[in-house]
Design an enzyme around this catalytic site. Structure first.
Site, PDB file in Angstrom:
ATOM      1  N   GLY A   1       1.456  -1.198   0.056  1.00 53.75           N
ATOM      2  CA  GLY A   1      -0.058  -0.182  -0.056  1.00 53.75           C
ATOM      3  C   GLY A   1       0.833   1.298   0.095  1.00 53.75           C
ATOM      4  CG  LEU A   2       1.992   3.441   3.223  1.00 53.73           C
ATOM      5  CD1 LEU A   2       3.264   3.894   3.710  1.00 53.73           C
ATOM      6  CD2 LEU A   2       1.135   4.574   3.261  1.00 53.73           C
ATOM      7  CB  CYS A   3       1.267   3.007  -3.645  1.00 51.43           C
ATOM      8  SG  CYS A   3       0.547   2.024  -3.691  1.00 51.43           S
ATOM      9  N   GLY A   4      -1.046   6.385  -2.944  1.00 53.33           N
ATOM     10  CA  GLY A   4      -2.077   6.558  -2.949  1.00 53.33           C
ATOM     11  C   GLY A   4      -3.242   6.338  -3.352  1.00 53.33           C
TER      12      GLY A   4
ATOM     13  CG  PHE B   1      -1.397   2.769  -8.299  1.00 52.81           C
ATOM     14  CD1 PHE B   1      -0.858   2.345  -9.481  1.00 52.81           C
ATOM     15  CD2 PHE B   1      -1.361   0.261  -7.496  1.00 52.81           C
ATOM     16  CE1 PHE B   1      -0.949   1.737  -9.945  1.00 52.81           C
ATOM     17  CE2 PHE B   1      -1.061  -0.181  -8.222  1.00 52.81           C
ATOM     18  CZ  PHE B   1      -0.240  -0.144  -9.871  1.00 52.81           C
TER      19      PHE B   1
END
Lengths: 290, 133
Positions: free
Chosen positions: A89-92, A94
Protein backbone atom coordinates in the site's frame (compact mmCIF):
# COMPACT_ATOMS: atom_id res chain seq x y z
CA UNK A 1 -3.57 24.21 25.88
CA UNK A 2 -0.80 21.67 25.37
CA UNK A 3 2.30 22.17 27.40
CA UNK A 4 5.63 23.05 25.82
CA UNK A 5 6.88 19.52 26.30
CA UNK A 6 3.86 18.12 24.49
CA UNK A 7 4.48 20.42 21.59
CA UNK A 8 8.13 19.47 21.44
CA UNK A 9 7.24 15.80 21.37
CA UNK A 10 4.68 16.34 18.67
CA UNK A 11 7.16 18.19 16.48
CA UNK A 12 9.76 15.46 16.98
CA UNK A 13 7.32 12.73 15.95
CA UNK A 14 6.21 14.60 12.82
CA UNK A 15 9.85 15.07 11.93
CA UNK A 16 10.47 11.35 12.27
CA UNK A 17 7.49 10.63 10.02
CA UNK A 18 8.76 13.10 7.49
CA UNK A 19 12.10 11.33 7.40
CA UNK A 20 10.36 8.04 6.64
CA UNK A 21 8.18 9.43 3.88
CA UNK A 22 11.16 11.21 2.39
CA UNK A 23 13.14 7.96 2.35
CA UNK A 24 10.20 6.09 0.81
CA UNK A 25 9.92 8.72 -1.87
CA UNK A 26 13.56 8.35 -2.78
CA UNK A 27 13.36 4.57 -2.85
CA UNK A 28 10.27 4.79 -5.05
CA UNK A 29 12.07 7.19 -7.38
CA UNK A 30 14.96 4.77 -7.79
CA UNK A 31 12.63 1.83 -8.33
CA UNK A 32 10.53 3.84 -10.72
CA UNK A 33 13.48 4.44 -12.98
CA UNK A 34 14.14 0.73 -13.19
CA UNK A 35 10.48 -0.19 -13.63
CA UNK A 36 10.02 2.45 -16.27
CA UNK A 37 12.96 1.31 -18.35
CA UNK A 38 11.74 -2.29 -18.06
CA UNK A 39 8.30 -1.23 -19.25
CA UNK A 40 9.80 0.69 -22.13
CA UNK A 41 12.08 -2.18 -23.10
CA UNK A 42 9.10 -4.50 -23.29
CA UNK A 43 7.10 -2.21 -25.51
CA UNK A 44 8.71 -3.10 -28.88
CA UNK A 45 7.93 -6.78 -28.43
CA UNK A 46 4.28 -6.14 -27.69
CA UNK A 47 4.02 -3.70 -30.58
CA UNK A 48 5.63 -6.06 -33.10
CA UNK A 49 3.44 -8.83 -31.79
CA UNK A 50 0.34 -6.74 -32.42
CA UNK A 51 1.50 -5.94 -35.95
CA UNK A 52 2.29 -9.55 -36.80
CA UNK A 53 -0.97 -10.73 -35.32
CA UNK A 54 -2.85 -8.02 -37.16
CA UNK A 55 -1.28 -9.08 -40.44
CA UNK A 56 -2.13 -12.66 -39.77
CA UNK A 57 -5.67 -12.10 -38.58
CA UNK A 58 -6.58 -9.79 -41.42
CA UNK A 59 -5.69 -12.60 -43.81
CA UNK A 60 -8.10 -15.13 -42.40
CA UNK A 61 -11.86 -15.15 -42.21
CA UNK A 62 -13.58 -16.07 -39.00
CA UNK A 63 -15.01 -19.52 -39.41
CA UNK A 64 -15.67 -22.58 -37.32
CA UNK A 65 -11.99 -23.54 -37.47
CA UNK A 66 -10.80 -20.21 -36.12
CA UNK A 67 -9.14 -20.65 -32.73
CA UNK A 68 -11.51 -19.84 -29.92
CA UNK A 69 -9.02 -17.42 -28.42
CA UNK A 70 -9.63 -15.19 -31.41
CA UNK A 71 -13.24 -15.90 -32.28
CA UNK A 72 -14.57 -16.39 -28.77
CA UNK A 73 -16.77 -19.17 -27.49
CA UNK A 74 -19.86 -17.75 -29.13
CA UNK A 75 -21.41 -16.62 -25.88
CA UNK A 76 -20.60 -14.02 -23.26
CA UNK A 77 -22.25 -15.44 -20.21
CA UNK A 78 -19.29 -15.91 -17.91
CA UNK A 79 -16.79 -13.10 -17.51
CA UNK A 80 -13.38 -13.40 -15.99
CA UNK A 81 -11.79 -10.29 -14.55
CA UNK A 82 -8.07 -10.34 -14.00
CA UNK A 83 -7.34 -7.54 -11.59
CA UNK A 84 -3.68 -6.56 -11.31
CA UNK A 85 -2.78 -4.40 -8.35
CA UNK A 86 0.23 -3.87 -6.12
CA UNK A 87 1.36 -6.00 -3.23
CA UNK A 88 1.97 -3.03 -1.01
CA UNK A 89 0.00 0.00 0.00
CA UNK A 90 1.05 3.57 0.70
CA UNK A 91 0.86 4.54 -2.92
CA UNK A 92 -2.00 6.98 -3.03
CA UNK A 93 -5.13 6.01 -4.91
CA UNK A 94 -3.27 3.51 -7.09
CA UNK A 95 -4.80 0.29 -5.78
CA UNK A 96 -8.22 1.67 -5.05
CA UNK A 97 -8.66 3.24 -8.48
CA UNK A 98 -7.93 -0.08 -10.22
CA UNK A 99 -10.20 -1.90 -7.80
CA UNK A 100 -12.94 0.68 -8.32
CA UNK A 101 -12.79 0.24 -12.08
CA UNK A 102 -12.99 -3.53 -11.68
CA UNK A 103 -15.82 -3.25 -9.16
CA UNK A 104 -17.90 -1.00 -11.41
CA UNK A 105 -17.33 -3.38 -14.29
CA UNK A 106 -18.30 -6.39 -12.18
CA UNK A 107 -21.40 -4.67 -10.83
CA UNK A 108 -22.52 -3.78 -14.32
CA UNK A 109 -22.05 -7.35 -15.50
CA UNK A 110 -23.87 -8.73 -12.49
CA UNK A 111 -26.74 -6.35 -13.11
CA UNK A 112 -26.97 -7.72 -16.63
CA UNK A 113 -27.31 -11.18 -15.17
CA UNK A 114 -23.88 -12.42 -16.20
CA UNK A 115 -21.64 -14.60 -14.10
CA UNK A 116 -18.46 -12.96 -12.88
CA UNK A 117 -15.26 -14.62 -11.81
CA UNK A 118 -12.26 -12.73 -10.54
CA UNK A 119 -8.57 -13.52 -10.43
CA UNK A 120 -6.61 -11.13 -8.26
CA UNK A 121 -2.98 -10.50 -8.99
CA UNK A 122 -1.54 -8.69 -6.02
CA UNK A 123 -2.75 -8.72 -2.46
CA UNK A 124 -4.07 -5.17 -2.20
CA UNK A 125 -6.70 -5.61 -4.89
CA UNK A 126 -7.79 -8.80 -3.21
CA UNK A 127 -8.15 -7.05 0.13
CA UNK A 128 -10.41 -4.42 -1.40
CA UNK A 129 -12.47 -6.67 -3.62
CA UNK A 130 -13.07 -9.54 -1.25
CA UNK A 131 -15.37 -7.39 0.87
CA UNK A 132 -17.91 -7.35 -1.89
CA UNK A 133 -16.99 -10.23 -4.15
CA UNK A 134 -15.83 -12.91 -1.74
CA UNK A 135 -17.68 -15.59 -3.72
CA UNK A 136 -16.56 -14.44 -7.13
CA UNK A 137 -12.85 -14.42 -6.43
CA UNK A 138 -11.51 -17.73 -7.60
CA UNK A 139 -7.81 -17.19 -7.29
CA UNK A 140 -5.19 -14.93 -5.78
CA UNK A 141 -1.81 -14.73 -7.47
CA UNK A 142 0.81 -13.59 -5.04
CA UNK A 143 3.85 -11.90 -6.50
CA UNK A 144 5.28 -10.70 -3.23
CA UNK A 145 8.26 -13.01 -3.39
CA UNK A 146 9.13 -11.82 -6.89
CA UNK A 147 11.91 -9.29 -6.84
CA UNK A 148 12.36 -8.66 -10.52
CA UNK A 149 9.36 -9.10 -12.77
CA UNK A 150 10.19 -11.44 -15.60
CA UNK A 151 8.45 -12.97 -18.54
CA UNK A 152 7.97 -16.10 -16.43
CA UNK A 153 5.45 -14.38 -14.18
CA UNK A 154 3.41 -13.25 -17.15
CA UNK A 155 3.63 -16.75 -18.52
CA UNK A 156 2.57 -18.27 -15.23
CA UNK A 157 -0.57 -16.14 -15.03
CA UNK A 158 -1.34 -16.69 -18.71
CA UNK A 159 -1.10 -20.47 -18.24
CA UNK A 160 -3.57 -20.29 -15.37
CA UNK A 161 -5.98 -18.24 -17.47
CA UNK A 162 -5.56 -20.49 -20.49
CA UNK A 163 -6.17 -23.71 -18.61
CA UNK A 164 -9.37 -22.24 -17.21
CA UNK A 165 -10.39 -21.10 -20.66
CA UNK A 166 -9.71 -24.52 -22.13
CA UNK A 167 -11.80 -26.05 -19.38
CA UNK A 168 -14.64 -23.80 -20.48
CA UNK A 169 -14.82 -21.89 -17.23
CA UNK A 170 -15.40 -18.51 -18.84
CA UNK A 171 -16.16 -16.84 -22.16
CA UNK A 172 -14.66 -13.38 -21.94
CA UNK A 173 -11.58 -12.24 -20.05
CA UNK A 174 -10.77 -8.67 -19.19
CA UNK A 175 -7.52 -7.44 -17.76
CA UNK A 176 -7.45 -4.56 -15.29
CA UNK A 177 -4.27 -2.64 -14.70
CA UNK A 178 -2.93 0.86 -14.54
CA UNK A 179 -1.30 2.27 -17.61
CA UNK A 180 1.77 4.36 -16.94
CA UNK A 181 1.48 7.73 -18.60
CA UNK A 182 3.84 9.76 -16.39
CA UNK A 183 4.89 10.02 -12.78
CA UNK A 184 1.78 11.97 -11.92
CA UNK A 185 -0.65 10.29 -14.31
CA UNK A 186 -1.51 6.62 -14.15
CA UNK A 187 -4.61 5.56 -15.97
CA UNK A 188 -6.62 2.59 -14.72
CA UNK A 189 -7.40 0.57 -17.80
CA UNK A 190 -9.65 -2.33 -18.70
CA UNK A 191 -8.50 -4.40 -21.63
CA UNK A 192 -10.31 -7.34 -23.12
CA UNK A 193 -7.84 -10.12 -23.82
CA UNK A 194 -10.08 -13.08 -24.64
CA UNK A 195 -11.36 -13.10 -27.32
CA UNK A 196 -8.32 -11.24 -28.57
CA UNK A 197 -8.92 -7.73 -29.75
CA UNK A 198 -6.89 -7.15 -32.84
CA UNK A 199 -6.68 -3.86 -34.59
CA UNK A 200 -6.67 -4.52 -38.27
CA UNK A 201 -3.51 -2.95 -39.60
CA UNK A 202 -4.30 -0.76 -42.55
CA UNK A 203 -0.90 -1.53 -43.99
CA UNK A 204 -1.51 -5.21 -44.52
CA UNK A 205 0.70 -6.02 -47.44
CA UNK A 206 -0.56 -7.29 -50.73
CA UNK A 207 2.40 -9.61 -50.93
CA UNK A 208 1.49 -13.23 -50.54
CA UNK A 209 2.82 -14.61 -47.31
CA UNK A 210 4.30 -18.03 -47.04
CA UNK A 211 3.40 -19.77 -43.82
CA UNK A 212 5.57 -22.37 -42.28
CA UNK A 213 3.88 -24.45 -40.84
CA UNK A 214 0.43 -23.45 -42.06
CA UNK A 215 -1.49 -20.36 -41.09
CA UNK A 216 -3.82 -21.96 -38.60
CA UNK A 217 -1.01 -23.60 -36.71
CA UNK A 218 0.93 -20.38 -36.41
CA UNK A 219 -2.17 -18.65 -35.19
CA UNK A 220 -2.75 -21.28 -32.53
CA UNK A 221 0.77 -20.87 -31.18
CA UNK A 222 0.67 -17.13 -31.55
CA UNK A 223 -2.56 -16.41 -29.68
CA UNK A 224 -1.56 -17.90 -26.32
CA UNK A 225 1.78 -16.16 -26.61
CA UNK A 226 0.01 -12.90 -27.33
CA UNK A 227 -1.98 -13.40 -24.15
CA UNK A 228 1.24 -13.89 -22.19
CA UNK A 229 2.72 -10.76 -23.72
CA UNK A 230 -0.34 -8.70 -22.90
CA UNK A 231 -0.33 -9.86 -19.28
CA UNK A 232 3.41 -9.36 -18.98
CA UNK A 233 3.06 -5.87 -20.32
CA UNK A 234 0.24 -5.12 -17.92
CA UNK A 235 2.42 -6.28 -15.03
CA UNK A 236 5.28 -4.07 -16.09
CA UNK A 237 3.08 -1.04 -16.65
CA UNK A 238 1.54 -1.69 -13.28
CA UNK A 239 4.92 -1.90 -11.58
CA UNK A 240 5.96 1.42 -13.07
CA UNK A 241 2.62 3.02 -12.19
CA UNK A 242 2.83 1.76 -8.64
CA UNK A 243 6.21 3.33 -8.08
CA UNK A 244 5.10 6.54 -9.74
CA UNK A 245 2.00 6.71 -7.58
CA UNK A 246 3.99 5.95 -4.46
CA UNK A 247 6.52 8.58 -5.33
CA UNK A 248 3.96 11.34 -5.71
CA UNK A 249 2.01 10.15 -2.66
CA UNK A 250 5.15 10.23 -0.54
CA UNK A 251 6.14 13.58 -1.98
CA UNK A 252 2.77 14.94 -0.84
CA UNK A 253 3.17 13.36 2.56
CA UNK A 254 6.60 14.89 2.99
CA UNK A 255 5.26 18.29 2.06
CA UNK A 256 2.32 17.97 4.43
CA UNK A 257 4.64 16.97 7.24
CA UNK A 258 6.78 20.03 6.50
CA UNK A 259 3.74 22.27 6.75
CA UNK A 260 2.68 20.63 9.97
CA UNK A 261 6.12 21.12 11.47
CA UNK A 262 6.03 24.77 10.52
CA UNK A 263 2.66 25.29 12.14
CA UNK A 264 3.58 23.39 15.29
CA UNK A 265 6.86 25.28 15.62
CA UNK A 266 4.95 28.54 15.37
CA UNK A 267 2.58 27.49 18.15
CA UNK A 268 5.51 26.28 20.21
CA UNK A 269 7.35 29.59 19.89
CA UNK A 270 4.21 31.58 20.62
CA UNK A 271 3.45 29.73 23.81
CA UNK A 272 7.11 29.90 24.86
CA UNK A 273 6.99 33.66 24.34
CA UNK A 274 3.72 33.86 26.26
CA UNK A 275 5.30 31.98 29.16
CA UNK A 276 8.24 34.35 29.30
CA UNK A 277 5.97 37.38 29.14
CA UNK A 278 3.80 35.94 31.88
CA UNK A 279 6.79 35.29 34.10
CA UNK A 280 8.10 38.80 33.51
CA UNK A 281 4.73 40.31 34.40
CA UNK A 282 4.66 38.24 37.55
CA UNK A 283 8.13 39.43 38.58
CA UNK A 284 7.40 43.04 37.74
CA UNK A 285 4.03 43.15 39.48
CA UNK A 286 5.61 41.38 42.43
CA UNK A 287 8.31 44.07 42.61
CA UNK A 288 5.71 46.85 42.29
CA UNK A 289 3.66 45.44 45.16
CA UNK A 290 6.59 45.87 47.52
CA UNK B 1 26.32 -7.57 -50.68
CA UNK B 2 22.80 -6.28 -50.25
CA UNK B 3 21.69 -5.80 -46.68
CA UNK B 4 18.28 -5.78 -45.03
CA UNK B 5 16.85 -4.63 -41.72
CA UNK B 6 16.84 -7.20 -38.97
CA UNK B 7 15.35 -6.92 -35.52
CA UNK B 8 15.66 -9.43 -32.75
CA UNK B 9 13.24 -8.72 -29.93
CA UNK B 10 12.71 -10.63 -26.72
CA UNK B 11 9.97 -9.72 -24.24
CA UNK B 12 12.45 -8.01 -21.96
CA UNK B 13 14.45 -6.01 -24.49
CA UNK B 14 15.51 -5.39 -28.06
CA UNK B 15 18.63 -7.46 -28.60
CA UNK B 16 19.57 -6.45 -32.07
CA UNK B 17 18.41 -3.89 -34.52
CA UNK B 18 20.23 -2.92 -37.68
CA UNK B 19 21.23 -3.85 -41.19
CA UNK B 20 22.66 -7.28 -41.80
CA UNK B 21 23.75 -9.46 -44.70
CA UNK B 22 22.19 -12.74 -43.68
CA UNK B 23 20.43 -14.43 -40.81
CA UNK B 24 20.15 -18.16 -40.24
CA UNK B 25 16.94 -19.05 -38.44
CA UNK B 26 16.21 -22.24 -36.53
CA UNK B 27 12.72 -22.61 -38.02
CA UNK B 28 10.47 -25.43 -36.88
CA UNK B 29 10.61 -27.06 -40.27
CA UNK B 30 14.35 -26.83 -40.64
CA UNK B 31 16.98 -24.14 -40.53
CA UNK B 32 16.65 -21.45 -43.12
CA UNK B 33 18.80 -18.54 -44.21
CA UNK B 34 17.21 -15.19 -44.89
CA UNK B 35 18.95 -12.88 -47.34
CA UNK B 36 17.93 -9.49 -48.68
CA UNK B 37 14.87 -9.66 -50.90
CA UNK B 38 13.52 -12.84 -49.35
CA UNK B 39 9.88 -13.47 -50.19
CA UNK B 40 7.45 -12.77 -47.33
CA UNK B 41 7.25 -15.67 -44.95
CA UNK B 42 6.17 -16.26 -41.42
CA UNK B 43 7.49 -19.16 -39.45
CA UNK B 44 7.65 -20.42 -35.91
CA UNK B 45 11.01 -21.10 -34.31
CA UNK B 46 12.33 -24.01 -32.32
CA UNK B 47 15.11 -23.94 -29.78
CA UNK B 48 18.45 -23.37 -31.43
CA UNK B 49 21.08 -20.94 -32.55
CA UNK B 50 20.25 -17.97 -34.69
CA UNK B 51 23.25 -16.72 -36.62
CA UNK B 52 23.48 -13.07 -37.61
CA UNK B 53 26.00 -12.13 -40.30
CA UNK B 54 26.57 -8.44 -40.59
CA UNK B 55 29.98 -8.60 -42.22
CA UNK B 56 30.98 -11.51 -44.46
CA UNK B 57 32.51 -14.43 -42.66
CA UNK B 58 31.63 -13.08 -39.25
CA UNK B 59 28.68 -14.61 -37.45
CA UNK B 60 27.16 -13.68 -34.14
CA UNK B 61 25.24 -16.46 -32.54
CA UNK B 62 22.21 -16.08 -30.32
CA UNK B 63 20.46 -18.92 -28.59
CA UNK B 64 16.70 -18.56 -29.00
CA UNK B 65 13.92 -20.57 -27.46
CA UNK B 66 10.50 -20.49 -29.08
CA UNK B 67 9.04 -17.57 -30.91
CA UNK B 68 8.56 -16.75 -34.53
CA UNK B 69 10.04 -14.86 -37.41
CA UNK B 70 8.31 -12.55 -39.82
CA UNK B 71 9.91 -11.70 -43.13
CA UNK B 72 8.29 -8.96 -45.16
CA UNK B 73 9.32 -6.22 -47.53
CA UNK B 74 10.53 -4.15 -44.58
CA UNK B 75 12.96 -6.77 -43.41
CA UNK B 76 13.07 -9.53 -40.84
CA UNK B 77 11.60 -9.39 -37.37
CA UNK B 78 12.27 -12.18 -34.90
CA UNK B 79 10.15 -12.30 -31.78
CA UNK B 80 11.86 -14.77 -29.48
CA UNK B 81 10.32 -15.92 -26.24
CA UNK B 82 13.80 -16.09 -24.81
CA UNK B 83 17.02 -15.00 -26.46
CA UNK B 84 20.55 -15.24 -25.11
CA UNK B 85 23.58 -13.95 -26.98
CA UNK B 86 26.48 -16.37 -27.06
CA UNK B 87 28.61 -14.09 -24.87
CA UNK B 88 26.06 -14.23 -22.08
CA UNK B 89 25.69 -17.98 -22.06
CA UNK B 90 27.05 -19.82 -19.09
CA UNK B 91 26.90 -23.41 -18.06
CA UNK B 92 24.34 -22.65 -15.38
CA UNK B 93 21.97 -20.99 -17.80
CA UNK B 94 22.26 -23.86 -20.25
CA UNK B 95 21.73 -26.44 -17.53
CA UNK B 96 18.67 -24.54 -16.41
CA UNK B 97 17.35 -24.43 -19.95
CA UNK B 98 17.91 -28.15 -20.37
CA UNK B 99 16.09 -28.78 -17.13
CA UNK B 100 13.13 -26.68 -18.27
CA UNK B 101 13.01 -28.52 -21.58
CA UNK B 102 13.11 -31.85 -19.80
CA UNK B 103 10.26 -30.76 -17.60
CA UNK B 104 8.28 -29.81 -20.67
CA UNK B 105 9.06 -33.23 -22.10
CA UNK B 106 7.80 -34.99 -19.01
CA UNK B 107 4.75 -32.78 -18.63
CA UNK B 108 3.23 -33.33 -22.03
CA UNK B 109 1.72 -36.36 -23.69
CA UNK B 110 1.08 -34.99 -27.14
CA UNK B 111 3.44 -36.52 -29.68
CA UNK B 112 4.10 -33.18 -31.39
CA UNK B 113 4.95 -31.36 -28.19
CA UNK B 114 6.98 -34.32 -27.01
CA UNK B 115 8.96 -34.29 -30.21
CA UNK B 116 9.54 -30.54 -29.96
CA UNK B 117 10.80 -30.83 -26.40
CA UNK B 118 13.04 -33.72 -27.37
CA UNK B 119 14.67 -31.80 -30.18
CA UNK B 120 15.05 -28.80 -27.88
CA UNK B 121 16.95 -30.92 -25.39
CA UNK B 122 19.15 -32.30 -28.17
CA UNK B 123 19.84 -28.76 -29.42
CA UNK B 124 20.74 -27.52 -25.98
CA UNK B 125 23.06 -30.45 -25.34
CA UNK B 126 24.71 -29.77 -28.65
CA UNK B 127 25.11 -26.12 -27.75
CA UNK B 128 26.66 -27.11 -24.48
CA UNK B 129 29.14 -29.36 -26.25
CA UNK B 130 29.92 -26.73 -28.86
CA UNK B 131 30.76 -24.18 -26.20
CA UNK B 132 33.03 -26.61 -24.35
CA UNK B 133 31.25 -26.66 -21.03
Amino acid sequence: MPSLKDLRNRIASVKATQKITKAMQMVAAAKLRRAQSAAEAARPYAERMAVVLGNLASGITVGPETPRLLAGTGSDRVHLLIVCTAERGLCGAFNSSIARLARDHANRLLAEGKTVKIICVGKKGYDILRRQFAEQIIELVDLRSVRQLGFEQGDMIAQKVLSRFDAGEFDVATLFYSRFRSVIAQIPTAQQIIPAQIEATGTSSDAVYDYEPDEGEILTTLLPRNLTVQIFRALLENAASEQGARMSAMDNATRNAGEMIKKQTMTYNRSRQAMITKELIEIISGAEAL
Amino acid sequence: MATFTFELVSPERVLFSGDVDAVVLPATEGDMTVLAGHSPVMTTLKTGFLVVTSTPGNGRRVLVRGGFADVNQNGLTVLAERALPEEELTQDILDQEILTAEMHYDATNEPAAKHAAESAIAQLREAKAALNF
